[in-house]
Design an enzyme around this catalytic site. Structure first.
Site, PDB file in Angstrom:
ATOM      1  N   ASP A 198      -0.752  -0.403 -15.336  1.00 44.04           N
ATOM      2  CA  ASP A 198      -1.145   0.293 -14.106  1.00 44.04           C
ATOM      3  C   ASP A 198      -0.461   1.650 -14.098  1.00 44.04           C
ATOM      4  O   ASP A 198       0.764   1.732 -14.030  1.00 44.04           O
ATOM      5  CB  ASP A 198      -0.735  -0.520 -12.880  1.00 44.04           C
ATOM      6  CG  ASP A 198      -1.327   0.004 -11.583  1.00 44.04           C
ATOM      7  OD1 ASP A 198      -1.670   1.205 -11.525  1.00 44.04           O
ATOM      8  OD2 ASP A 198      -1.440  -0.787 -10.631  1.00 44.04           O
ATOM      9  N   ARG A 200      -1.336   4.198 -11.931  1.00 43.96           N
ATOM     10  CA  ARG A 200      -1.695   4.912 -10.709  1.00 43.96           C
ATOM     11  C   ARG A 200      -0.467   5.489 -10.006  1.00 43.96           C
ATOM     12  O   ARG A 200       0.605   4.913 -10.044  1.00 43.96           O
ATOM     13  CB  ARG A 200      -2.443   3.983  -9.753  1.00 43.96           C
ATOM     14  CG  ARG A 200      -3.824   3.591 -10.232  1.00 43.96           C
ATOM     15  CD  ARG A 200      -4.456   2.550  -9.328  1.00 43.96           C
ATOM     16  NE  ARG A 200      -3.753   1.280  -9.388  1.00 43.96           N
ATOM     17  CZ  ARG A 200      -4.092   0.206  -8.683  1.00 43.96           C
ATOM     18  NH1 ARG A 200      -5.124   0.265  -7.848  1.00 43.96           N
ATOM     19  NH2 ARG A 200      -3.412  -0.917  -8.800  1.00 43.96           N
TER      20      ARG A 200
END
Length: 280
Positions: A198, A200
């Site tokens: 991830d 983000r």
């Protein structure tokens, strides 16, 4: 430095004078129109509010739309626009989108004065949000967020356009789908490409919520503890977890089990693992 070289500067001046085009720092505080910083990446340019009539579960509702982009990305787009104009190649302005992740906040009601509004920070998902793919639950989560906000007459959806595939982009996401079809789960597929599970960044979402709401109680519609942690690290100290489980079907059950194993708060034993595929 001009904020938009590819838009008539008189329009920019008019928007600034109207208070519709502003700059904010990482705390959400409004800066002078041409403010600079030792950390320019922490400055956001914000345009809005713009009335946006929307269809929410068959009813027309008007949300206030704010578009925001990092100052560093806008400055790079500005540089490219100047170069293209100098070569008479304005028809190539579409490349500017490659250098700007223009994100959005959609607000209903008085977000600042509400007691404890619902908020959804949603990562863009072309396949789920637009195509209606059932390989994930993104589309139903987005639609349910708007429905829940409409029911309470107040809340916000922060839509992060640069988050496709948990930050790896649409092309890499398409490749991970091929790898998933060969047996890997969603996180293993990322690792096979040498990419993070991830990648983000939710700091800009935190900045916008601080600007529009302040560090006051909010109920965050998310099953992802990491998202809560990242937003708290961005200065939101009073967010509360609000379960947001929806869109479960046979096509995404393996995907959701992988997310649960990664730490998402998904108790799939308490919900029907196979529905009729209809979005809420």
């Amino acid at each position: 430095m001009r904020m938009f070289s590819y838009i008539d500067p008189t329009i920019r001046a008019r928007l600034v004078a109207q208070g519709r085009l502003i700059r904010v720092d990482s705390s959400g505080a409004v800066l002078a129109p041409d403010a600079v910083s030792e950390r320019p990446g922490a400055i956001l340019n914000v345009l809005g509010p713009i009335p946006l009539p929307m269809d929410v579960a068959g009813k027309q509702e008007t949300f206030k739309w704010y578009a925001f982009v990092r100052h560093t990305e806008l400055a790079e787009a500005n540089r490219i626009a100047d170069a293209l104009r100098g070569r008479g190649e304005q028809h190539l302005f579409s490349v500017l989108s490659n250098n700007m992740s223009v994100n959005s906040v959609l607000v209903m009601g008085d977000l600042r004065e509400a007691e404890n509004p619902l908020v959804r920070v949603h990562s863009c998902c072309l396949t789920g949000d637009v195509f209606g793919s059932m390989r994930c639950e993104c589309g139903p989560q987005l639609q349910r967020a708007f429905k829940r906000i409409e029911a309470e007459r107040c809340g916000a959806v922060v839509y992060m356009s640069g988050h496709e595939g948990r930050g790896i982009g649409l092309w890499a996401k398409a490749i991970t789908y091929v790898l998933q079809d060969a047996g890997e789960d969603t996180y293993q597929a990322n690792r096979s490409l040498g990419l993070p599970d991830d990648s983000r960044d939710f700091s800009d979402a935190a900045t916008m919520l601080l600007h529009l709401r302040g560090d006051k109680p909010m109920r965050l519609m998310s099953n992802n503890p990491k998202k809560h942690q990242d937003l708290r690290a961005g200065g939101l100290n009073h967010i509360q977890a609000e379960p947001h489980v929806t869109g479960v079907n046979a096509a995404n059950l393996r995907y959701l089990n992988a997310k649960r194993g990664w730490g998402h708060l998904l108790d799939l034993d308490e919900i029907n693992p196979v529905d009729d595929g209809k979005k809420e």
